[in-house]
Design a protein around this motif. Structure first.
Motif, short mmCIF file in Angstrom:
data_model
loop_
_atom_site.label_atom_id
_atom_site.label_comp_id
_atom_site.label_asym_id
_atom_site.label_seq_id
_atom_site.Cartn_x
_atom_site.Cartn_y
_atom_site.Cartn_z
N SER A 61 1.13 6.75 0.22
CA SER A 61 1.42 5.45 -0.40
C SER A 61 2.61 5.51 -1.36
O SER A 61 3.30 4.51 -1.57
N SER A 62 2.89 6.70 -1.93
CA SER A 62 4.01 6.76 -2.85
C SER A 62 5.32 6.94 -2.11
O SER A 62 6.39 6.70 -2.63
N PHE A 63 5.20 7.40 -0.85
CA PHE A 63 6.43 7.79 -0.20
C PHE A 63 6.77 6.96 1.01
O PHE A 63 7.78 7.18 1.68
N SER A 64 5.91 5.99 1.32
CA SER A 64 6.16 5.22 2.53
C SER A 64 5.69 3.80 2.32
O SER A 64 4.68 3.55 1.65
N ALA A 65 6.42 2.87 2.93
CA ALA A 65 6.01 1.47 2.87
C ALA A 65 5.00 1.16 3.97
O ALA A 65 4.56 0.02 4.11
N MET A 66 4.64 2.20 4.75
CA MET A 66 3.76 1.97 5.90
C MET A 66 2.43 1.30 5.54
O MET A 66 2.06 0.31 6.17
N PRO A 67 1.69 1.76 4.52
CA PRO A 67 0.43 1.10 4.20
C PRO A 67 0.63 -0.37 3.83
O PRO A 67 -0.15 -1.23 4.20
N LEU A 68 1.74 -0.65 3.11
CA LEU A 68 2.03 -2.02 2.71
C LEU A 68 2.33 -2.88 3.95
O LEU A 68 1.80 -3.98 4.11
N ARG A 69 3.14 -2.31 4.86
CA ARG A 69 3.47 -3.04 6.10
C ARG A 69 2.22 -3.30 6.92
O ARG A 69 2.04 -4.37 7.48
N MET A 70 1.35 -2.29 6.99
CA MET A 70 0.12 -2.45 7.77
C MET A 70 -0.74 -3.56 7.17
O MET A 70 -1.30 -4.39 7.89
#
Ligand code: UDP
Ligand code: MG
Length: 244
Positions: A219-228
């Motif tokens: 979560s600190s290094f990627s926008a992936m969880p936010l995008r999901m």
């Protein structure tokens, strides 16, 4: 030439006398000046007393005391902020990262590398659970977060002064050091090593703490969880509108 060794410590009283002895043996033979920066991450055993006594006897041994347990990644951050070496090595206190690798790491630093990364070629000393979760962790991180992450490379690393100055510019509270290092794209060399079993005491990374570490890393290094989360929200809104 000054070499700093940064060591985060959390309740490591059992192993510290041996660690100090090993460090002195290896650092004493390096042929350069050295300092050891211990970061006491809110220990509640005799860690503070042991390092405090050592620091009073030997000016090369330095200690930062945290008021409470802030976690390994922040302890490493404080150590990197404080270390004044031309090269800085980060290593664990439990001798799983063998000090005998330091001469080779220093040699590669002298060849001009900014990051020297020992890579675990075997995890025989780790439990099945730890091995399996570590493999899954690196796979997910490389596939979904950053393919530049070196597999099986932990926080045991040597950094040049230039690398340390770059890392210091990041002031995130929730941080994943390995992600930062990969992202910076510094001149790096990877060397194989056998990770040793912990010489005494217990792991300070129980399963729940590892999960929290993995979640912080993603979560600190990627926008992936936010995008999901946003994608799920949009899909559910559309479905809700269609079927209402
Ligand atoms: N550590 C720390 N704060 C913590 C947990 C661990 O400073 O909250 C230190 C610990 O004392 C050790 C290093 O981080 O020097 C790695 O921890 P450990 O060896 O328990 O992890 P493992 O090797 O089992 O993954
Ligand atoms: Mg360990």
């Amino acid at each position: 030439m000054l070499l700093s060794v940064v060591i985060p410590v959390f309740n490591e009283a059992e192993v510290l006398p041996l660690t100090l002895q090993e460090l002195r043996r290896v650092l004493g033979n390096l042929g350069c000046e050295w300092e050891a920066v211990f970061v006491n991450d809110g220990s509640n055993d005799l860690t503070a007393e042991i390092i405090g006594a050592e620091a009073r006897r030997d000016r090369r041994i330095k200690v930062i005391h945290f008021a409470r347990n802030f976690g390994h990644q922040l302890a490493v951050t404080a150590g990197l902020d404080f270390a004044s070496g031309d090269a800085v090595v980060v290593m664990d206190a439990d001798l799983q990262d063998p000090p005998d690798l330091l001469p080779q790491m220093l040699g590669l630093y002298n060849e001009g590398y900014d990051v020297v990364s020992p890579q675990r070629i075997s995890r025989e000393s780790d439990s099945h659970l730890k091995r399996w979760t570590a493999r899954a962790f690196y796979w997910i991180m490389r596939k979904m977060v950053d393919p530049r992450l070196q597999p099986q490379v932990g926080d045991f690393r040597l950094f040049s002064r230039a690398a340390v100055l770059s890392i210091r510019q990041f002031r995130e509270q929730h941080r994943f050091m390995r992600g930062l290092v990969a992202w910076l794209g510094l001149r790096e060399v990877v060397i194989p090593f056998e990770r040793q079993p912990r010489v005494a005491g217990e792991t300070k990374y129980p399963f729940w703490k590892m999960l929290r570490f993995a979640w912080t890393a993603i979560s600190s290094f990627s926008a992936m969880p936010l995008r999901m989360a946003i994608s799920c929200g949009i899909i559910l809104t559309v479905l809700g509108a269609m079927y209402s």
